[in-house]
Design an enzyme around this catalytic site. Sequence first.
Site, PDB file in Angstrom:
ATOM      1  N   ASP A 230      71.324  58.820  62.683  1.00  0.00           N
ATOM      2  CA  ASP A 230      70.624  59.549  61.607  1.00  0.00           C
ATOM      3  C   ASP A 230      70.051  60.881  62.079  1.00  0.00           C
ATOM      4  OD1 ASP A 230      71.059  57.920  59.424  1.00  0.00           O
ATOM      5  OD2 ASP A 230      69.295  56.676  59.792  1.00  0.00           O
TER       6      ASP A 230
ATOM      7  N   HIS B 287      32.981  44.072  32.947  1.00  0.00           N
ATOM      8  CA  HIS B 287      34.036  44.589  32.082  1.00  0.00           C
ATOM      9  C   HIS B 287      34.798  43.394  31.518  1.00  0.00           C
ATOM     10  CE1 HIS B 287      36.704  44.092  35.648  1.00  0.00           C
ATOM     11  NE2 HIS B 287      35.728  44.706  36.310  1.00  0.00           N
TER      12      HIS B 287
ATOM     13  N   ASP C 220      68.520  56.119  65.780  1.00  0.00           N
ATOM     14  CA  ASP C 220      68.213  57.549  65.846  1.00  0.00           C
ATOM     15  C   ASP C 220      69.441  58.390  66.194  1.00  0.00           C
ATOM     16  OD1 ASP C 220      65.721  56.647  65.348  1.00  0.00           O
ATOM     17  OD2 ASP C 220      64.775  57.501  67.133  1.00  0.00           O
TER      18      ASP C 220
ATOM     19  N   ARG D  25      34.796  36.549  28.894  1.00  0.00           N
ATOM     20  CA  ARG D  25      35.032  35.914  30.186  1.00  0.00           C
ATOM     21  C   ARG D  25      34.914  34.384  30.051  1.00  0.00           C
ATOM     22  NH1 ARG D  25      36.726  39.104  34.714  1.00  0.00           N
ATOM     23  NH2 ARG D  25      36.117  41.265  34.264  1.00  0.00           N
TER      24      ARG D  25
ATOM     25  N   LYS E  79      41.308  46.417  28.628  1.00  0.00           N
ATOM     26  CA  LYS E  79      40.042  45.697  28.630  1.00  0.00           C
ATOM     27  C   LYS E  79      39.072  46.220  27.572  1.00  0.00           C
ATOM     28  CE  LYS E  79      39.766  44.518  33.599  1.00  0.00           C
ATOM     29  NZ  LYS E  79      39.273  43.137  33.524  1.00  0.00           N
TER      30      LYS E  79
ATOM     31  N   SER F  79      43.454  41.480  33.943  1.00  0.00           N
ATOM     32  CA  SER F  79      42.784  41.373  35.226  1.00  0.00           C
ATOM     33  C   SER F  79      43.082  42.590  36.087  1.00  0.00           C
ATOM     34  CB  SER F  79      43.255  40.105  35.945  1.00  0.00           C
ATOM     35  OG  SER F  79      42.951  40.153  37.325  1.00  0.00           O
ATOM     36  N   GLY F  80      42.024  43.259  36.567  1.00  0.00           N
ATOM     37  CA  GLY F  80      42.225  44.400  37.453  1.00  0.00           C
ATOM     38  C   GLY F  80      42.897  43.990  38.746  1.00  0.00           C
ATOM     39  N   HIS F  81      42.435  42.900  39.358  1.00  0.00           N
ATOM     40  CA  HIS F  81      43.044  42.434  40.600  1.00  0.00           C
ATOM     41  C   HIS F  81      44.533  42.140  40.406  1.00  0.00           C
ATOM     42  CE1 HIS F  81      39.065  42.015  42.469  1.00  0.00           C
ATOM     43  NE2 HIS F  81      39.680  41.717  43.594  1.00  0.00           N
TER      44      HIS F  81
END
Length: 598
Positions: free
Chosen positions: A373, A479, A370, A413, A405, A484-486
Amino acid sequence: MNYRREQAKKVRYAAADMAYNRPHQRHVNNGDENKYRVTERMADGTFVKDLGPSLINSFTKGLEHGENGIVKNAEDFAAFIRAADSGDLELIRNLPLNENVAWLSPVAQNANGEGRPATIRAWESMASGLTHDLQGPDAQAVCIPPAPALESDELVSELAEIYWMALCRDIRFDQFSGNATIQAAIAHLNQLPWLANPAESGLHAYEQNRKRGYFAGGGPIAFDGNTIFRGNIKGDDIGFHISQFLYVGNKALGNEPNSFSEAQGLIRFGSCINDQRVRIASPGVDYMTTWEHWLDVQNGADLRGLEKYVPVENDNNIDREVGYRFIITPRDLATYVHYDALHQAYFNACLILLNNGIPFDPGVPFRNVDSIDAQTGFATFGGPHILNLVSEVATRALKAVRYQKFNVHRRARPEQIAGWVHRFKSGQGMDLEPFEKINAKLGADLLNRVRQHNAAQNPEGSPDSWLLPMPFVEGSPMHPSYGSGHATVAGACVTILKAFFDEGSILPFAYVPSPQGRNLIPDAANLGRYTVEGELNKLAANIAFGRNWAGVHWYSDQLESLRLGEQIALGILEEQKLQYGENFSMNVPLFDGTTIRI
């Protein structure tokens, strides 16, 4: 103020120009949608006429299916495409969502208790890929290459892997090397043509990139007890299967001697805590192993929340010493990705990195003490900035992958493809000719193991079943599979974290779960081996592969989607760079092993 207004306008225009000038990629699918046909034949098999596409490699969940599992009316699928392409609310509302089906399975007939049948599931965010964003790449400006074709060696290898993952779902990660079923999986997968010939010529570049090992630029690999069922991005093969960011916690509020640390797996959210342990799903219990249950799921039965868990000793489901544990089996990981808040793993990882004082990228401002900066990062280049961006990028990733998708690939799937394996094995091969070769390539040993596994799940006297055993009663989401959404969210969020934090920093901890998953124990052998980049990459791969362990995604789904998410994050970082007055840069390590400088 007029000057400020003009400057703000110029920055917005500059960001818009940057997005506009990025090449918009062509969207190409594998051509399977209209390739396979339903035919009318005479009793001796003589062809009479073509009745239209069978859609055996297309996502049709929620439409009405006949007793043979094939969509009754191909025009329903055409209407589905038109609605997804238009985004019109009325067209979507008027789709023939299968509302009048008579459920066949006991679980669907009594899904809501006291004889009340299951209701219907709706498709999920089918028009979101048409949404415009004001920041980052347009949802349709990025893409993924065609998915593996139904009759390709790549598809067979992915299908075999998914079956083996289902059979290995309750084996502890720390016992992979010595387990007989794991060893059988290794031997079988290593001899499949797609994996046994890693340098095969004549492949498209994207296909070669999907060969194991090439994605990280490291060359071909053969599976062993350490590399089986793992991703192949940098760091994913280092140490334990599961990322430290799914185990460790951070330091407690206060300075008391007995304050918790990363070893307790408790993450501090402000003055509150969150436990990294997950609810324990009942081991060995799988679903969708009868044709009736499978068909109900394809017809859209809403069976969510009916999976079974290890009982706890109170009525509140919060006895963490009985009903919860750290992730020790693939089923635990599948449970995590069943109910995660999608970007929660990366939000947690950010909190852990911040709390442990992991340094930022050398090019980021406000890294000095600190007194030098004279200001610290907060609204910009600090915790709130990074945590918000990790959350914000997730929505952009979801829109981009939804376009892939619903509007480009519409890939089936794994549960659906396994349905055709089952039907062909059951002697019902009409309009399923490709599965004569697919089943032969899968091999008698694997399919017999699946049959035996399913027999243990099903009522006595049930017909033989070669369906994919699922840990989720409802099967896959509503869907299509690719991408893949994940995995897309994982790729986006992890890229943000790798941009802000010094990717080469060594993590000051290394833990593994105890054999029963009740606590974490020090992992001296790997202390000093885990880097920020490696464990963030592993975290992304864990979440992506967790969906494969759940049987709802393919290997290529997660692999290509990680890269899709990476493109989204890089675009947002590039555009946001225009907003700041500080002179700074970020070195962002990519999943392919290279680095980009922003």
